[in-house]
Design a protein around this motif. Structure first.
Motif, PDB file in Angstrom:
ATOM      1  N   THR A 174       0.628  -1.075   0.263  1.00 45.01           N
ATOM      2  CA  THR A 174      -0.136   0.159  -0.056  1.00 45.01           C
ATOM      3  C   THR A 174       0.787   1.547  -0.041  1.00 45.01           C
ATOM      4  OG1 THR A 174      -1.200  -1.431   0.834  1.00 45.01           O
ATOM      5  CG2 THR A 174      -1.775   0.997   1.338  1.00 45.01           C
ATOM      6  N   PRO A 175       2.072   1.094   0.609  1.00 46.52           N
ATOM      7  CA  PRO A 175       2.299   2.415   0.790  1.00 46.52           C
ATOM      8  C   PRO A 175       3.133   2.952  -0.382  1.00 46.52           C
ATOM      9  CG  PRO A 175       2.750   1.276   2.437  1.00 46.52           C
ATOM     10  CD  PRO A 175       2.082   0.917   2.205  1.00 46.52           C
ATOM     11  N   GLN A 176       3.704   1.565  -1.450  1.00 48.92           N
ATOM     12  CA  GLN A 176       4.596   2.188  -2.925  1.00 48.92           C
ATOM     13  C   GLN A 176       3.305   2.948  -3.342  1.00 48.92           C
ATOM     14  OE1 GLN A 176       7.379   2.424  -3.498  1.00 48.92           O
ATOM     15  NE2 GLN A 176       6.572   3.737  -4.885  1.00 48.92           N
ATOM     16  N   HIS A 177       1.717   2.288  -3.487  1.00 46.61           N
ATOM     17  CA  HIS A 177       1.161   2.704  -4.220  1.00 46.61           C
ATOM     18  C   HIS A 177       0.606   4.407  -3.776  1.00 46.61           C
ATOM     19  CE1 HIS A 177       0.258  -1.460  -5.744  1.00 46.61           C
ATOM     20  NE2 HIS A 177      -0.351  -1.919  -5.115  1.00 46.61           N
ATOM     21  N   ALA A 178       0.239   4.559  -2.733  1.00 42.18           N
ATOM     22  CA  ALA A 178       0.302   5.466  -2.209  1.00 42.18           C
ATOM     23  C   ALA A 178       1.184   7.235  -2.456  1.00 42.18           C
ATOM     24  CB  ALA A 178       0.189   5.849  -0.900  1.00 42.18           C
ATOM     25  N   GLN A 179       2.826   6.537  -3.598  1.00 42.70           N
ATOM     26  CA  GLN A 179       3.261   7.344  -3.249  1.00 42.70           C
ATOM     27  C   GLN A 179       3.642   8.502  -4.365  1.00 42.70           C
ATOM     28  OE1 GLN A 179       7.582   6.042  -4.853  1.00 42.70           O
ATOM     29  NE2 GLN A 179       8.357   7.085  -3.511  1.00 42.70           N
ATOM     30  N   GLY A 180       2.710   8.152  -5.311  1.00 42.17           N
ATOM     31  CA  GLY A 180       3.030   8.508  -6.055  1.00 42.17           C
ATOM     32  C   GLY A 180       0.695   9.868  -6.169  1.00 42.17           C
ATOM     33  N   VAL A 181       0.045   8.735  -5.662  1.00 37.70           N
ATOM     34  CA  VAL A 181      -0.706   9.491  -5.855  1.00 37.70           C
ATOM     35  C   VAL A 181      -0.898  10.286  -4.707  1.00 37.70           C
ATOM     36  CG1 VAL A 181      -3.024   9.490  -4.945  1.00 37.70           C
ATOM     37  CG2 VAL A 181      -2.495   7.211  -5.637  1.00 37.70           C
ATOM     38  N   PHE A 182       0.536  10.678  -3.521  1.00 43.05           N
ATOM     39  CA  PHE A 182      -0.237  11.805  -2.578  1.00 43.05           C
ATOM     40  C   PHE A 182       0.740  12.467  -2.976  1.00 43.05           C
ATOM     41  CE2 PHE A 182      -0.260   8.029   1.200  1.00 43.05           C
ATOM     42  CZ  PHE A 182      -2.152   8.614   1.026  1.00 43.05           C
ATOM     43  N   ARG A 183       1.757  12.839  -3.545  1.00 43.91           N
ATOM     44  CA  ARG A 183       2.802  13.731  -4.271  1.00 43.91           C
ATOM     45  C   ARG A 183       1.479  14.015  -5.019  1.00 43.91           C
ATOM     46  NH1 ARG A 183       8.395  10.595  -6.257  1.00 43.91           N
ATOM     47  NH2 ARG A 183       8.885  10.365  -3.878  1.00 43.91           N
ATOM     48  N   ARG A 184       1.210  13.894  -6.002  1.00 45.68           N
ATOM     49  CA  ARG A 184       0.123  14.470  -6.940  1.00 45.68           C
ATOM     50  C   ARG A 184      -1.329  15.441  -6.735  1.00 45.68           C
ATOM     51  NH1 ARG A 184       0.354  12.522 -12.806  1.00 45.68           N
ATOM     52  NH2 ARG A 184      -1.491  12.726 -13.553  1.00 45.68           N
ATOM     53  N   LEU A 185      -1.080  14.752  -5.479  1.00 52.23           N
ATOM     54  CA  LEU A 185      -2.673  14.923  -4.423  1.00 52.23           C
ATOM     55  C   LEU A 185      -2.523  16.542  -3.860  1.00 52.23           C
ATOM     56  CD1 LEU A 185      -4.967  12.503  -3.464  1.00 52.23           C
ATOM     57  CD2 LEU A 185      -5.862  13.366  -5.622  1.00 52.23           C
ATOM     58  N   LEU A 186      -0.960  15.929  -3.343  1.00 51.51           N
ATOM     59  CA  LEU A 186      -0.810  17.175  -2.329  1.00 51.51           C
ATOM     60  C   LEU A 186      -0.274  18.447  -3.565  1.00 51.51           C
ATOM     61  CD1 LEU A 186       0.279  18.554   0.360  1.00 51.51           C
ATOM     62  CD2 LEU A 186       2.940  17.680  -0.081  1.00 51.51           C
ATOM     63  N   ALA A 213     -15.613  20.057  -7.523  1.00 50.20           N
ATOM     64  CA  ALA A 213     -16.182  20.198  -8.653  1.00 50.20           C
ATOM     65  C   ALA A 213     -15.324  21.215 -10.229  1.00 50.20           C
ATOM     66  CB  ALA A 213     -17.348  21.668  -8.604  1.00 50.20           C
ATOM     67  N   ALA A 214     -14.054  22.087  -9.510  1.00 49.38           N
ATOM     68  CA  ALA A 214     -12.970  22.660 -10.299  1.00 49.38           C
ATOM     69  C   ALA A 214     -12.322  21.517 -11.222  1.00 49.38           C
ATOM     70  CB  ALA A 214     -12.618  23.230  -9.827  1.00 49.38           C
ATOM     71  N   ARG A 215     -12.322  20.145 -10.775  1.00 47.91           N
ATOM     72  CA  ARG A 215     -11.180  19.663 -11.017  1.00 47.91           C
ATOM     73  C   ARG A 215     -11.438  18.063 -10.781  1.00 47.91           C
ATOM     74  NH1 ARG A 215      -4.298  19.982 -10.643  1.00 47.91           N
ATOM     75  NH2 ARG A 215      -3.926  18.572 -12.392  1.00 47.91           N
ATOM     76  N   PRO A 216     -11.880  17.779 -12.009  1.00 46.27           N
ATOM     77  CA  PRO A 216     -12.090  16.211 -11.263  1.00 46.27           C
ATOM     78  C   PRO A 216     -11.244  14.935 -11.213  1.00 46.27           C
ATOM     79  CG  PRO A 216     -12.816  16.713 -13.502  1.00 46.27           C
ATOM     80  CD  PRO A 216     -11.752  17.779 -13.233  1.00 46.27           C
ATOM     81  N   LEU A 217     -11.347  14.298 -10.253  1.00 49.02           N
ATOM     82  CA  LEU A 217     -10.534  13.495  -9.561  1.00 49.02           C
ATOM     83  C   LEU A 217      -9.947  12.981 -10.470  1.00 49.02           C
ATOM     84  CD1 LEU A 217      -9.427  12.675  -7.162  1.00 49.02           C
ATOM     85  CD2 LEU A 217     -11.312  10.883  -6.999  1.00 49.02           C
ATOM     86  N   SER A 218     -10.307  11.855 -11.103  1.00 50.33           N
ATOM     87  CA  SER A 218      -9.459  11.252 -11.988  1.00 50.33           C
ATOM     88  C   SER A 218      -8.300  12.364 -12.906  1.00 50.33           C
ATOM     89  CB  SER A 218     -10.521  11.167 -13.567  1.00 50.33           C
ATOM     90  OG  SER A 218     -10.808  12.195 -14.011  1.00 50.33           O
ATOM     91  N   THR A 219      -8.562  13.448 -13.320  1.00 43.94           N
ATOM     92  CA  THR A 219      -7.478  13.979 -13.709  1.00 43.94           C
ATOM     93  C   THR A 219      -6.369  14.316 -12.311  1.00 43.94           C
ATOM     94  OG1 THR A 219      -8.134  15.941 -13.321  1.00 43.94           O
ATOM     95  CG2 THR A 219      -8.629  15.592 -14.770  1.00 43.94           C
ATOM     96  N   LEU A 220      -6.375  13.830 -10.942  1.00 40.49           N
ATOM     97  CA  LEU A 220      -5.627  14.385 -10.306  1.00 40.49           C
ATOM     98  C   LEU A 220      -4.649  12.956 -10.215  1.00 40.49           C
ATOM     99  CD1 LEU A 220      -6.792  15.986  -7.644  1.00 40.49           C
ATOM    100  CD2 LEU A 220      -5.658  17.153  -9.806  1.00 40.49           C
ATOM    101  N   LEU A 221      -5.111  11.757 -10.274  1.00 40.69           N
ATOM    102  CA  LEU A 221      -4.465  10.342 -10.392  1.00 40.69           C
ATOM    103  C   LEU A 221      -3.450   9.526 -11.366  1.00 40.69           C
ATOM    104  CD1 LEU A 221      -7.633   8.917  -8.602  1.00 40.69           C
ATOM    105  CD2 LEU A 221      -5.899  10.120  -7.764  1.00 40.69           C
ATOM    106  N   PRO A 222      -2.536   8.970 -10.829  1.00 45.69           N
ATOM    107  CA  PRO A 222      -1.706   8.465 -12.577  1.00 45.69           C
ATOM    108  C   PRO A 222      -2.666   7.868 -12.846  1.00 45.69           C
ATOM    109  CG  PRO A 222      -0.888   7.854  -9.844  1.00 45.69           C
ATOM    110  CD  PRO A 222      -2.451   8.900  -9.125  1.00 45.69           C
TER     111      PRO A 222
END
Length: 303
Positions: A42-54, A292-301
């Protein structure tokens, strides 16, 4: 927050293997030895996700009125040994951390020697975009290691299910932009988030609330927490494009439980839990206008 789950644990203590003792160690060598053998991911999956979301959360937040800066503090709930902070702020993978902590060299060191080695290890890999990370956990030994190794900027052994944050924790969370959870959701409730966010939610209509990103085992429901976050002003979206393998089952009984629990929750275990791994789903909570301003799909790898 219970040490059975944390970022390597596994949910309902009555039906799933407990790993409590892994978080009562003075350093993470046993954590990586045991969970590494179970292909914990799980932390490896989270690495790229958390960087992008932050990055997105910082960009979406209003700038500080006095300085014009956009702070980017992260709070990691159930942070254990600071693994998420290590992956967020350093050029390193979970597999490299596992090799680092299970090596013959590491085995021969005292905890103090390991900490000194780790401080050099992480300093050499520190990213230029590293951000302050605050950790909360009830496992004091794990917190102590993460703080001593330089992975956490502040660490608090506070249980927000039963008490409000202390003044030092409140101070440390100024500039908070993202709350992360890679395990422990099964042991958290809306009370923790209400303790953390109620004061901020009351100011300016909650427009400056941090985002929450949680990887949640499919054997349980995130609905109670999502409903609590909604009352604070955060809307929750689920990543519907994929699930994320967590770890292998410890035995056939654990797999049987997981398949039944996922099915009861209305999800399909085929090709996921049926093949031998727990899987998590990603939930992201944001102020409604920002969602509403930015869909979640555009924020994830990309899947």
């Amino acid at each position: 927050m219970a040490p059975a789950q944390h970022d390597g644990g596994s949910g309902s203590p009555a039906r799933m293997t407990r790993f409590d003792d892994l978080y009562d160690q003075p350093d993470p060598r046993a954590y990586f030895r045991v969970l590494g053998a179970l292909d914990y991911q799980t932390p490896q999956h989270a690495q790229g996700v958390f960087r992008r979301l932050l990055r997105a959360a910082v960009a979406a937040a209003p700038a500080d009125r006095a300085t014009g800066e956009r702070p980017g503090t992260v709070l990691d709930l159930c942070c254990s040994y600071g693994i998420n902070a290590a992956l967020l702020n350093h050029d390193v993978t979970l597999a490299e951390l596992a090799a680092h902590y299970t090596s013959a060299e590491a085995a021969g060191l005292s905890t103090a020697e390991l900490i000194a080695r780790d401080r050099r290890f992480y300093a050499a890999r520190r990213r230029p975009d590293a951000v302050p990370v605050v950790g909360i956990d009830i496992a004091a030994p794990a917190l102590g290691y993460a703080r001593a190794a330089g992975l956490l900027d502040a660490a608090f052994a506070e249980n927000l299910e039963t008490a409000a944050p202390g003044p030092a924790l409140r101070q440390a969370l100024r500039g908070l932009r993202l709350i992360t959870v890679t395990g422990g959701a099964s042991f958290l409730s809306a009370r923790t988030f209400r303790s953390l966010l109620a004061e901020d939610a009351a100011r300016e209509g909650g427009r400056d609330l941090p985002w929450v990103a949680a990887f949640v085992l499919r054997t349980g429901s995130y609905r109670p927490i999502a409903d609590g976050l909604a009352r604070l002003g955060l809307t929750t979206e689920k990543d519907e494009t994929r699930t994320y393998p967590q770890r292998r089952f410890t035995d056939a009984d654990e797999q049987k439980y997981a398949v039944a629990a996922v099915t009861a929750a209305g999800d399909d275990p085929s090709g996921k839990e049926s093949l031998g791994h727990f899987h998590t789903a990603l939930y992201v909570s944001r102020p409604a206008a920002q969602a509403a301003a930015r869909p979640l799909s555009t924020l994830l790898p990309a899947p």
